[in-house]
Design a protein around this motif. Structure first.
Motif, PDB file in Angstrom:
ATOM      1  N   UNK A 358       0.862  -1.181   0.000  1.00 51.62           N
ATOM      2  CA  UNK A 358       0.000   0.000   0.000  1.00 51.62           C
ATOM      3  C   UNK A 358       0.899   1.232   0.000  1.00 51.62           C
ATOM      4  N   UNK A 359       0.738   2.065  -1.026  1.00 49.34           N
ATOM      5  CA  UNK A 359       1.512   3.295  -1.136  1.00 49.34           C
ATOM      6  C   UNK A 359       0.535   4.429  -1.444  1.00 49.34           C
ATOM      7  N   UNK A 360       0.141   5.144  -0.418  1.00 48.29           N
ATOM      8  CA  UNK A 360      -0.909   6.152  -0.562  1.00 48.29           C
ATOM      9  C   UNK A 360      -0.499   7.320  -1.447  1.00 48.29           C
ATOM     10  N   UNK A 397     -11.276   7.765   1.301  1.00 52.03           N
ATOM     11  CA  UNK A 397     -11.592   6.691   2.242  1.00 52.03           C
ATOM     12  C   UNK A 397     -10.362   6.179   2.996  1.00 52.03           C
ATOM     13  N   UNK A 398      -9.199   6.175   2.359  1.00 53.70           N
ATOM     14  CA  UNK A 398      -8.071   5.398   2.860  1.00 53.70           C
ATOM     15  C   UNK A 398      -6.929   6.224   3.446  1.00 53.70           C
ATOM     16  N   UNK A 399      -7.016   7.529   3.404  1.00 53.09           N
ATOM     17  CA  UNK A 399      -5.869   8.321   3.834  1.00 53.09           C
ATOM     18  C   UNK A 399      -5.510   8.098   5.300  1.00 53.09           C
ATOM     19  N   UNK A 400      -6.462   7.626   6.105  1.00 58.95           N
ATOM     20  CA  UNK A 400      -6.186   7.393   7.523  1.00 58.95           C
ATOM     21  C   UNK A 400      -5.374   6.120   7.772  1.00 58.95           C
ATOM     22  N   UNK A 401      -5.186   5.293   6.746  1.00 62.17           N
ATOM     23  CA  UNK A 401      -4.498   4.016   6.925  1.00 62.17           C
ATOM     24  C   UNK A 401      -2.982   4.207   6.943  1.00 62.17           C
ATOM     25  N   UNK A 402      -2.307   3.293   7.614  1.00 68.67           N
ATOM     26  CA  UNK A 402      -0.854   3.228   7.515  1.00 68.67           C
ATOM     27  C   UNK A 402      -0.472   2.659   6.144  1.00 68.67           C
ATOM     28  N   UNK A 403       0.749   2.979   5.694  1.00 69.37           N
ATOM     29  CA  UNK A 403       1.222   2.404   4.429  1.00 69.37           C
ATOM     30  C   UNK A 403       2.729   2.204   4.501  1.00 69.37           C
ATOM     31  N   UNK A 404       3.307   1.731   3.386  1.00 72.48           N
ATOM     32  CA  UNK A 404       4.752   1.484   3.344  1.00 72.48           C
ATOM     33  C   UNK A 404       5.531   2.715   2.906  1.00 72.48           C
ATOM     34  N   UNK A 405       4.818   3.746   2.490  1.00 74.36           N
ATOM     35  CA  UNK A 405       5.467   4.989   2.138  1.00 74.36           C
ATOM     36  C   UNK A 405       6.152   4.952   0.785  1.00 74.36           C
ATOM     37  N   UNK A 406       6.657   6.100   0.380  1.00 72.59           N
ATOM     38  CA  UNK A 406       7.315   6.219  -0.919  1.00 72.59           C
ATOM     39  C   UNK A 406       8.572   5.355  -0.999  1.00 72.59           C
ATOM     40  N   UNK A 415       3.170   7.739   7.440  1.00 72.13           N
ATOM     41  CA  UNK A 415       4.251   8.552   6.901  1.00 72.13           C
ATOM     42  C   UNK A 415       3.734   9.931   6.500  1.00 72.13           C
ATOM     43  N   UNK A 416       4.490  10.955   6.876  1.00 73.36           N
ATOM     44  CA  UNK A 416       4.072  12.329   6.600  1.00 73.36           C
ATOM     45  C   UNK A 416       3.955  12.578   5.102  1.00 73.36           C
ATOM     46  N   UNK A 417       4.912  12.081   4.337  1.00 76.42           N
ATOM     47  CA  UNK A 417       4.850  12.266   2.884  1.00 76.42           C
ATOM     48  C   UNK A 417       3.576  11.671   2.309  1.00 76.42           C
ATOM     49  N   UNK A 418       3.183  10.507   2.800  1.00 78.36           N
ATOM     50  CA  UNK A 418       1.967   9.865   2.301  1.00 78.36           C
ATOM     51  C   UNK A 418       0.734  10.708   2.594  1.00 78.36           C
ATOM     52  N   UNK A 419       0.654  11.265   3.814  1.00 76.04           N
ATOM     53  CA  UNK A 419      -0.514  12.080   4.179  1.00 76.04           C
ATOM     54  C   UNK A 419      -0.552  13.370   3.361  1.00 76.04           C
ATOM     55  N   UNK A 420       0.604  14.022   3.238  1.00 78.13           N
ATOM     56  CA  UNK A 420       0.637  15.233   2.427  1.00 78.13           C
ATOM     57  C   UNK A 420       0.268  14.933   0.973  1.00 78.13           C
ATOM     58  N   UNK A 421       0.687  13.763   0.483  1.00 78.91           N
ATOM     59  CA  UNK A 421       0.343  13.373  -0.885  1.00 78.91           C
ATOM     60  C   UNK A 421      -1.158  13.176  -1.039  1.00 78.91           C
TER      61      UNK A 421
END
Length: 608
Positions: A358-360, A397-406, A415-421
Motif C-alpha cells: 500500500x503506497x498512498x 476513504x483510505x488516507x487514515x491508513x498506515x502504508x509502506x510509504x514512498x 508517513x508524513x509524505x503519504x498524508x501530504x500526498x
C-alpha cells in the motif's frame, strides 16, 4: 557533449565502476557499455527479458560482447550532440580508432528485430583489435548452441536466435556453441562493422552489412529529430536534453510503459542486500517521468504513457499495484538468481515484492499528472475521468491508513509524505472537478477530507522541538527528504514550516551539502539519493527561493558531472568515495534534474 576519459587498467576482479557505463537503446531494450569496449549488460529483445549479456552481475559466467585494442590504450568517449549514439576513441602509441555504437532504429521507429551495430574506423596509424563475444545462459537456465545456415552461423539461446554479422575484414579465429573470437586490424581510413542481430520466436532477418552501417546514421538522425521537437528553453539546457535522452531509453515503445531503470540488482551499497529489480513500471516513477516529459512538450510519450498506466490500473483494479510489468501484467514474486552479484552484492533478484504494498502517495501521482495533462491543453475521455474520480474517492476513504510509504519500507507507518500526498491528490481532484474535467458529484466531500488531512498533518506530523515535519507520526527526530516532492502542500498550508523542514533536510540529511540522503539513519547502508538532491533544489525554487535553488543545482551538477560519467545516472552517488551505486539509467535521477531545471527557470522568469 560530455567527454569522459579513462586509462588502463579499468577492471578489478572483472568489474568496472557503475558510473563508468554508458547506455545505448532504441525504445525496446538498453545495452550498457564499459569504457574498455565491452557490452556487459543487454536484456534482449526487451528491457525485462532475461539478459543475453550479464557480465555486469557475474564476470566469470556472464555473457558479454567486447571490442578492445590488442595493445595498451587510453580511451575517451561521448554521446553525439542531441543523440544517443555513443562514440569511443581508443588511442594507442601506433594509432587511433573511433568506435561508434547504436541499437538501430528507423526514422519511423524501432525495427521488428534487435540490431546492435558497432562501427570501427581507423583515424591514425594501425591498431589491432580483438572481438570476443560470449553468449549468456539466461542465468544458467539455457545452453547456447550453434547451427550453420546458408547465411552464416546462427546461435540459439532458449527462444532467441542471434547472428554475428560482420564486414569482410573481420577474421574469425574461434567459434563454438557459446563463444566467438575474432581479430580486426584498423588502419587510417579503414572502416569495419560488426553487428549482432537478435529475434525472439520469429524468423531472423539478415540485412546486408552496408544497410546496418547506414542505419547507425539513420538512428542518429531520428534521435536528433526527437530532440529538435523538445520545447524546453530554460536553464541547464544541455543537462536537460541529456536527461531527456536518458529517459527516452526507459520509454518502452511497444506499449507506452515507462520502466524505472534498465537493470536489476545493482546495489545501493556495495556488498549490501538492497539490490532490486527495477525493470518494471512503477506508478510513482512513471507519473514523475510523465511530468518531466510534459515540461519538455513531448506529447506523444505523455499521452501514450498516461493512457497505458490508466488502462493497466483499471485492468487489475480496483486497487492500484505499486508496479506492473512493461506489458501491463502483474509483477512476479522475487526469485533469486545464482549469480555472483555486482562486487559480491547479494541477492540477485528477478521480480519485485513491492508490487503489493500500500503506497498512498500514488493517488497524488495519478491525479497530479492528470491535472498537468489538462493544464497543457489536452482532454480526458469519459472512462479516464470516471477512473480519476474513483481514485479520489479511494483516497478520501483510505488516507487514515498506515502504508509502506514512498520508500517501500517493510514497516507500515503514518508517513508524513503519504498524508501530504493524499492532501495533494484531493486538492487536484477538486481543481479538476471545478473545471469539469472529472465528475463533480463528490467534490464537496473531497474538499472536506482534504481539510481533515491538513489538520491531521499539522497536529500529528510537526515537531515543535525539532522545528520540522517528521518522517512519520510520533517520530519527532527523523527526517524524510521526499517531503521536497510535496512543496505545494507547504505553499498552500504553511510555507514557514515547510521552509524550516527543508533547512533541516539540508542540514541533517545533506550534512550541509546539496547531495542528500533519503531519510535519517540510512547513510549507514546506502549513499546520497540523486533524485532527492534535485527535488530539494526544485522545492527551494517552488517556495520562492530561486537563488538558493540555483546554488543547490550548481553544486549537484558539479558533484555528478565531472567524474567521467557521460550523464547516464545511477540511483545514488557516494560523496565519500566518489562511487556511483544503484540501478541505471535511473528514471528518478534524470526526471528530477529536468523538473528542478524547469522550476528554477520558471521562477527566474517570474523575477524578471
Amino acid at each position: 557533449m560530455k567527454n569522459a576519459k579513462y586509462t588502463m587498467p579499468l577492471r578489478e576482479e572483472g568489474f568496472i565502476g557503475l558510473g563508468d557505463y554508458a547506455a545505448i537503446g532504441e525504445g525496446r531494450s538498453v545495452a550498457l557499455i564499459a569504457p574498455d569496449g565491452s557490452i556487459d549488460w543487454w536484456s534482449a529483445p526487451n528491457l525485462d527479458s532475461p539478459p543475453l549479456f550479464d557480465r555486469l552481475l557475474d564476470p566469470k559466467i556472464g555473457g558479454f560482447f567486447s571490442l578492445t585494442p590488442a595493445v595498451d590504450y587510453t580511451v575517451s568517449r561521448a554521446y553525439r550532440e542531441d543523440s544517443n549514439i555513443l562514440e569511443t576513441r581508443f588511442e594507442t602509441d601506433d594509432g587511433t580508432v573511433l568506435l561508434t555504437e547504436s541499437i538501430n532504429s528507423t526514422l519511423a521507429g524501432r525495427l521488428p528485430w534487435s540490431e546492435l551495430a558497432r562501427r570501427l574506423e581507423g583515424v591514425r596509424g594501425t591498431v589491432p583489435f580483438r572481438l570476443h563475444l560470449r553468449f549468456g545462459t539466461m542465468i544458467e537456465t539455457r545452453s547456447p548452441w550453434r547451427s550453420d545456415t546458408f547465411k552464416g552461423s546462427v546461435y540459439h539461446i532458449g527462444d532467441l536466435m542471434a547472428m554475428l554479422h560482420t564486414s569482410e575484414n573481420v577474421v574469425i579465429t574461434r567459434a563454438d556453441d557459446e563463444e566467438i573470437e575474432a581479430e580486426i586490424t584498423l588502419k587510417k581510413g579503414s572502416r569495419e562493422v560488426v553487428a549482432l542481430l537478435v529475434t525472439q520466436s520469429e524468423p531472423l532477418a539478415v540485412p546486408d552489412i552496408e544497410t546496418i552501417d547506414n542505419r547507425i546514421e539513420t538512428s542518429h538522425t531520428a534521435w536528433q529529430g526527437w530532440v529538435k521537437g523538445l520545447k524546453y528553453d530554460g536553464l541547464y539546457k544541455d543537462h536537460v536534453i541529456r536527461s531527456a535522452l536518458a529517459l527516452k531509453f526507459l520509454w518502452y515503445s511497444p506499449t507506452g510503459a515507462l520502466a524505472a531503470a534498465a537493470t536489476t540488482s545493482l546495489p545501493e551499497g556495495i556488498g549490501g542486500k538492497k539490490n532490486y529489480d527495477y525493470r518494471f513500471a512503477w506508478v510513482r516513477d512513471a507519473c514523475l517521468i510523465i511530468k518531466a516529459f510534459t515540461f519538455l512538450g513531448t506529447l506523444e510519450e505523455c499521452k501514450a504513457a498516461f493512457s497505458w498506466l490508466s488502462k493497466t490500473i483499471i485492468k487489475h483494479g480496483p486497487d492500484m499495484q505499486a508496479c506492473y510489468t512493461l506489458e501491463g501484467e502483474l509483477v512476479p514474486e522475487e526469485q533469486y538468481a545464482e549469480l555472483q552479484g555486482y562486487r559480491d552484492s547479494q541477492p540477485v533478484r528477478i521480480g519485485n515484492n513491492a508490487r503489493n504494498q500500500r503506497q498512498l502517495s500514488m493517488y497524488a501521482d495519478m491525479l497530479g499528472v492528470a491535472k498537468l495533462f489538462v493544464e497543457a491543453g489536452h482532454i480526458l475521455d469519459t472512462g479516464t475521468s470516471r477512473f480519476l474520480g474513483h481514485l479520489a474517492n479511494q483516497c478520501a476513504d483510505r488516507w487514515r491508513m498506515k502504508d509502506s510509504g514512498i520508500w517501500e519500507l517493510p514497516e507500515e507507518q503514518h508517513y508524513t509524505h503519504s498524508k501530504m500526498s493524499c492532501w495533494l491528490a484531493l486538492d487536484c481532484a477538486v481543481v479538476l472537478a471545478d473545471a469539469s474535467h472529472i465528475e463533480p458529484t463528490w467534490k464537496a466531500r473531497w474538499a472536506r477530507e482534504r481539510d481533515r488531512i491538513r489538520d491531521w498533518v499539522e497536529e500529528h506530523c510537526w515537531s515543535e522541538t525539532h522545528q520540522s515535519y517528521c518522517f512519520y507520526e510520533g517520530d519527532g527526530g527523523q527526517l524524510d527528504a521526499s517531503l521536497a516532492l510535496v512543496s505545494r502542500y507547504g505553499m498552500k498550508v504553511d510555507p514557514k514550516r515547510m521552509k524550516l523542514t527543508y533547512q533541516a533536510i539540508h542540514r541533517e540529511l545533506g550534512h550541509n551539502s546539496a547531495m542528500v540522503y533519503r531519510y535519517s539513519g540510512v547513510e549507514q547502508e546506502e549513499s546520497t539519493f540523486i533524485a532527492c538532491s534535485f527535488w530539494l533544489a526544485e522545492a527551494w525554487a517552488s517556495m520562492g527561493e530561486p537563488e538558493r535553488a540555483a546554488e543547490s543545482m550548481d553544486e549537484i551538477l558539479k558533484t555528478l558531472c565531472h567524474r567521467g560519467n557521460v550523464e547516464t545516472f545511477n540511483e545514488m552517488f557516494d560523496t565519500r568515495t566518489g562511487e556511483w551505486v544503484g540501478n541505471m539509467p535511473q528514471g528518478l535521477s534524470h526526471l528530477a534534474l529536468i523538473c528542478a531545471a524547469q522550476a528554477i527557470s520558471e521562477h527566474q522568469r517570474k523575477g524578471k
